[in-house]
Design a protein around this motif. Structure first.
Motif: not given
Length: 204
Positions: A157-164
């Motif tokens: 239910e939690r969003p995956v974080i992605q740092w470009p």
């Protein structure tokens, strides 16, 4: 290149002095510490980011901040500095720890404590330990100050974080820690990151 004060030591110390980091109970998990290591020539400071060798059993080929598990009887601060020395040949004193960010709990069973560490006016001392580090990246302020991406996955239910970062995407925990560093130090926003998810491939 325009002079950038955001990664100068006084600016970092000032921002972290206003931030109250959150700790997590380790419980049955393993404690670890990582370094957001900042150094290089004045007004051209960089953060050290590594890529793990593809032959490693745990998290092969992934981006990482210098760090590792905390040994019995060792403080988180001591572990952070020891790992920085072992992985990158960077040896600094406890006085060079400028502050800490929030603990982050990983799917693979670690509670990670991130420390911001000052490594001086040159990065010439950096020599990667080839057993643990395949590539060392020197990341400038403009590369840190990038808005993250948030991706929904069916497994959580939690969003995956992605740092470009350049031509890649850096996921949590590293992406989450760098995002919080950017928020707290660059923008004085006390953003929390503990609820950001890791991609499924990093759960093991």
């Amino acid at each position: 290149m325009i002079d950038d004060e955001r990664l100068e030591r006084p600016s970092i110390v000032s921002a972290l002095s206003e931030f109250e980091s959150r700790r997590m109970a380790v419980g049955d998990m393993r404690a670890a510490a990582v370094a957001i290591a900042i150094g290089g020539e004045p007004y051209r400071r960089r953060m050290l980011l590594t890529m793990r060798p593809s032959r490693l059993r745990a998290h092969p080929g992934q981006f990482a901040l210098p760090g590792g598990g905390i040994d019995p009887g060792e403080s988180a601060e001591d572990a952070c500095l020891r790992e920085l020395g072992e992985e990158l040949n960077v040896h600094v004193s406890p006085h060079d720890i400028l502050g800490r960010l929030d603990d982050y709990s990983t799917r693979s069973g670690y509670v990670i404590t991130p420390f911001v560490v000052w490594v001086g006016d040159t990065l010439k001392q950096v020599v990667p330990n080839i057993v643990e580090v395949e590539i060392v990246y020197e990341v400038d302020a403009s590369e840190i100050d990038i808005d993250p991406r948030f991706v929904a996955i069916p497994e959580s239910e939690r969003p995956v974080i992605q740092w470009p970062f350049r031509d890649s995407l850096v996921h949590a925990p590293t992406g989450a820690v760098v995002h919080q560093f950017r928020e707290v130090v660059f923008h004085r926003r006390h953003t929390r990151v503990a609820d950001f998810e890791q991609p499924v491939f990093a759960w093991r």
